[in-house]
Scaffold this motif. Sequence first.
Motif, mmCIF file in Angstrom:
data_model
loop_
_atom_site.group_PDB
_atom_site.id
_atom_site.type_symbol
_atom_site.label_atom_id
_atom_site.label_comp_id
_atom_site.label_asym_id
_atom_site.label_seq_id
_atom_site.Cartn_x
_atom_site.Cartn_y
_atom_site.Cartn_z
ATOM 1 N N HIS A 281 101.734 28.408 -12.102
ATOM 2 C CA HIS A 281 103.041 28.303 -12.104
ATOM 3 C C HIS A 281 103.931 28.052 -10.656
ATOM 4 O O HIS A 281 104.825 27.372 -10.580
ATOM 5 N N GLU A 282 103.065 28.034 -9.562
ATOM 6 C CA GLU A 282 103.535 27.911 -8.320
ATOM 7 C C GLU A 282 102.737 27.136 -7.447
ATOM 8 O O GLU A 282 101.811 27.894 -6.772
ATOM 9 N N LEU A 283 102.799 25.818 -7.309
ATOM 10 C CA LEU A 283 101.875 24.907 -6.575
ATOM 11 C C LEU A 283 102.368 24.983 -5.199
ATOM 12 O O LEU A 283 101.398 24.472 -4.199
ATOM 13 N N ARG A 284 103.770 25.248 -4.873
ATOM 14 C CA ARG A 284 104.113 25.369 -3.663
ATOM 15 C C ARG A 284 103.338 26.420 -2.755
ATOM 16 O O ARG A 284 103.128 25.921 -1.371
ATOM 17 N N ILE A 285 102.741 27.339 -3.135
ATOM 18 C CA ILE A 285 101.786 28.383 -2.312
ATOM 19 C C ILE A 285 100.755 27.458 -1.876
ATOM 20 O O ILE A 285 100.295 27.643 -0.762
ATOM 21 N N ALA A 286 100.033 26.872 -2.706
ATOM 22 C CA ALA A 286 98.869 26.151 -2.269
ATOM 23 C C ALA A 286 99.278 25.036 -1.268
ATOM 24 O O ALA A 286 98.391 25.036 -0.415
ATOM 25 N N ALA A 287 100.278 24.366 -1.586
ATOM 26 C CA ALA A 287 100.589 23.198 -0.582
ATOM 27 C C ALA A 287 100.765 23.872 0.751
ATOM 28 O O ALA A 287 100.386 23.099 1.830
ATOM 29 N N PHE A 288 101.620 24.799 0.980
ATOM 30 C CA PHE A 288 101.935 25.324 2.411
ATOM 31 C C PHE A 288 100.403 26.005 2.920
ATOM 32 O O PHE A 288 100.101 25.644 4.079
ATOM 33 N N GLU A 289 100.008 26.758 2.197
ATOM 34 C CA GLU A 289 98.760 27.353 2.606
ATOM 35 C C GLU A 289 97.646 26.244 3.062
ATOM 36 O O GLU A 289 96.812 26.356 4.171
ATOM 37 N N GLN A 290 97.225 25.499 2.217
ATOM 38 C CA GLN A 290 96.054 24.430 2.361
ATOM 39 C C GLN A 290 96.563 23.237 3.397
ATOM 40 O O GLN A 290 95.784 22.889 4.133
ATOM 41 N N SER A 291 97.805 23.133 3.737
ATOM 42 C CA SER A 291 98.159 22.344 4.935
ATOM 43 C C SER A 291 98.178 22.991 6.071
ATOM 44 O O SER A 291 97.569 22.261 6.999
ATOM 45 N N MET A 292 98.359 24.211 6.413
ATOM 46 C CA MET A 292 98.120 24.744 7.656
ATOM 47 C C MET A 292 97.291 25.638 7.771
ATOM 48 O O MET A 292 97.049 26.187 8.999
ATOM 49 N N ASN A 293 96.300 26.378 6.624
ATOM 50 C CA ASN A 293 95.301 27.205 6.903
ATOM 51 C C ASN A 293 93.985 26.109 7.479
ATOM 52 O O ASN A 293 93.055 26.354 6.623
ATOM 53 N N GLN A 294 93.881 25.839 8.809
ATOM 54 C CA GLN A 294 92.746 25.017 8.924
ATOM 55 C C GLN A 294 92.022 25.874 10.090
ATOM 56 O O GLN A 294 92.522 26.055 11.159
ATOM 57 N N GLY A 295 91.181 26.328 9.957
ATOM 58 C CA GLY A 295 90.334 27.239 10.950
ATOM 59 C C GLY A 295 90.857 28.683 11.111
ATOM 60 O O GLY A 295 90.530 29.129 11.768
ATOM 61 N N CYS A 296 92.010 28.914 10.227
ATOM 62 C CA CYS A 296 92.584 30.355 10.481
ATOM 63 C C CYS A 296 93.362 30.429 9.279
ATOM 64 O O CYS A 296 93.771 29.556 8.534
ATOM 65 N N ARG A 297 93.933 31.746 9.277
ATOM 66 C CA ARG A 297 94.938 32.023 7.767
ATOM 67 C C ARG A 297 96.306 32.151 8.595
ATOM 68 O O ARG A 297 96.736 33.310 8.696
ATOM 69 N N LYS A 298 96.928 31.250 8.997
ATOM 70 C CA LYS A 298 98.253 31.265 9.474
ATOM 71 C C LYS A 298 99.325 31.656 8.298
ATOM 72 O O LYS A 298 100.126 32.264 8.396
ATOM 73 N N VAL A 299 98.970 30.969 7.313
ATOM 74 C CA VAL A 299 100.120 31.231 6.218
ATOM 75 C C VAL A 299 99.436 32.147 4.970
ATOM 76 O O VAL A 299 98.290 32.005 4.516
ATOM 77 N N ARG A 300 100.001 33.614 4.950
ATOM 78 C CA ARG A 300 99.394 34.626 4.075
ATOM 79 C C ARG A 300 100.362 35.580 3.914
ATOM 80 O O ARG A 300 101.536 35.574 4.537
ATOM 81 N N VAL A 301 100.092 36.560 3.064
ATOM 82 C CA VAL A 301 100.676 37.679 2.945
ATOM 83 C C VAL A 301 100.483 38.469 4.510
ATOM 84 O O VAL A 301 99.553 38.628 4.969
ATOM 85 N N PRO A 302 101.712 39.180 5.015
ATOM 86 C CA PRO A 302 101.502 39.863 6.381
ATOM 87 C C PRO A 302 100.800 41.126 6.145
ATOM 88 O O PRO A 302 100.981 41.646 5.054
ATOM 89 N N ASP A 303 100.506 41.466 7.571
ATOM 90 C CA ASP A 303 100.011 42.894 7.434
ATOM 91 C C ASP A 303 101.086 43.803 7.609
ATOM 92 O O ASP A 303 102.409 43.347 7.982
ATOM 93 N N ASP A 304 100.739 45.172 7.042
ATOM 94 C CA ASP A 304 101.844 46.242 7.109
ATOM 95 C C ASP A 304 102.377 46.171 8.731
ATOM 96 O O ASP A 304 101.594 46.037 9.734
ATOM 97 N N LEU A 305 103.685 46.831 8.942
ATOM 98 C CA LEU A 305 104.018 47.126 10.055
ATOM 99 C C LEU A 305 104.055 48.769 10.155
ATOM 100 O O LEU A 305 104.373 49.444 9.270
ATOM 101 N N GLY A 306 103.689 49.012 11.382
ATOM 102 C CA GLY A 306 103.504 50.635 11.579
ATOM 103 C C GLY A 306 104.854 51.045 12.575
ATOM 104 O O GLY A 306 105.156 52.260 12.376
ATOM 105 N N SER A 307 105.349 49.991 13.328
ATOM 106 C CA SER A 307 106.561 50.509 14.152
ATOM 107 C C SER A 307 107.446 49.152 14.288
ATOM 108 O O SER A 307 107.057 48.135 13.892
ATOM 109 N N PRO A 308 108.735 49.153 14.560
ATOM 110 C CA PRO A 308 109.328 47.973 14.915
ATOM 111 C C PRO A 308 108.772 47.135 15.770
ATOM 112 O O PRO A 308 108.885 45.852 15.547
#
Length: 540
Positions: A281-308
């Motif tokens: 239903h959402e090919l956008r997510i694959a387009a962005f992740e596959q374009s930039m995630n080369q050798g690392c996971r730049k585009v992804r769900v973020p880690d949680d924050l513990g402090s500001p």
Amino acid sequence: MTDHVSLVRRSLAGTDEFDRRVRDQGGRLADALAEGAFGNDAATLGLELEVYALDRTGESPTLAPVPDAVYEGPADKELGLHNAELNAAPSRFDDGGIAAQAEEVAADLAATRERARDHGLEIVLDAMPAVAPEPGTHEYLDDVEIRGTDGDPNDAAAPTDRRIVVPGGGPDDPVLVARNMRKDPRYGALDNVAVRRAGGEIEFSVPGATAGYRTILFESLATSIQPHVQVPDPSEFPRYHNLAVRTLGPLLALSTNSPFLPGDCYGDGVDPERLVDDTHHELRIAAFEQSMNQGCRKVRVPDDLGSPADAVEHVVADETFAPFLREWIEDEDDVEEEGQKGGDPTSAAWEFDYKRGTFWRWVRGVAGGDPVDGACDERSLRIEYRPLPTQPTVRDIVGLQVLTAGLLRGLVAADHPLENLPHEAAEESFYAAVEDGLEADLAWVTADGERTDDSETIFAEVFEFARRGLDEQGVDEETQDRYLDPIEARWEAGVTPSVWKKQRVRDHLDDGDDLEAALAEMQQKYVELSRERESFADWI
């Protein structure tokens, strides 16, 4: 003046000075956060909206470049020549502020459409085109010029001579210039570093289509909206951020709108009926992740924050991608973009702002912004909510903005236990929505603290606590109904824009159309209804 290729090559060579400045500037920002410098009086809203252009003057619509004259109005340039971006200035998160957001988006869209119409183009509120550009999608997205040493272009233009090269930062290394990408050196550097990490060609693969590209430009097929929610109390910022991560699945499920690539991306061996069933239903997510995630996971769900301060420190720790120094470009006439790929040229944290622009997370915390009278100054903390696709109408766009902001505010105000949902479950819920939309296996923790995957329960709470948050912000019932009712109607009917698109394509296939014709027919009807109806709920 340093030319485009030289700037790209300089970035590809890397620089320790960039990382040093990012660390120093990030440290100062973190210290200011700890000292309470980013506290403000009231919450604000903002919005980014991406669109694309179609040429509808021919027998069937085609994806088309936007002339420079169109950008003399409120629209900004984006990655692809066919893209444009509109931005609503931040306003207070209250009844009047929501009205201001809607009015600005509508006015800017109307002005941009009028300028585009003078060139025979239609500006479309959509998340991904299902029709190709004139030369064909692969030819358009893969059209690159290979530059050797400065001043020695090698066009490699012959269709039979599609050269694969690995870009580099050395004086004799090749640099790629994508002809249908904006000629901004920061776009060019990001493009070349991703291609270099991929070994000269990036593979893009979704159900029914796989192709290799010598550029990240296939990302430009995807367009999105990004609600911004500024949090007045910095101590509450981690909670807002972490709750935002846990709402990704349900909110994306309500908004899905990119199930198809342009029709010529699918080969002759693809079974059309099976494709409609299998496509996400959402090919956008694959387009962005596959374009930039080369050798690392730049585009992804973020880690949680513990402090500001984590909102800053996570950026500092992120892998550096195509660095630039302020002095390289601040006086360059060939620099077109000052937004996502760079920073405010007057900023004392320019390099940090630049790197934050490459911190591609589906939720992003940002320190700094624009002042709003009676609410905040430029030292503010905001959530950028980034996974939502562009919607069919302005009312739908503002509806998702209001739903997102209201839900986050309501969950915090109610001290809702959703933050207890494990991060892994939230991430799985998001990618389930990417694939299956409203039928996804979603994850939630109820107000009573119970873990659930029952969609009826989940969406009931989504709308309940969104209204709770809007009540907290003084948004009257009429405004709430205007913007939330059409989104809620999607859940009640089980129809989002992606569901509608799939059904229309099935109908055309049943009538005897081939896949490309069925997609073109669907696209035509989508454009018409998007212009004629006030909300997507009026289609269903």
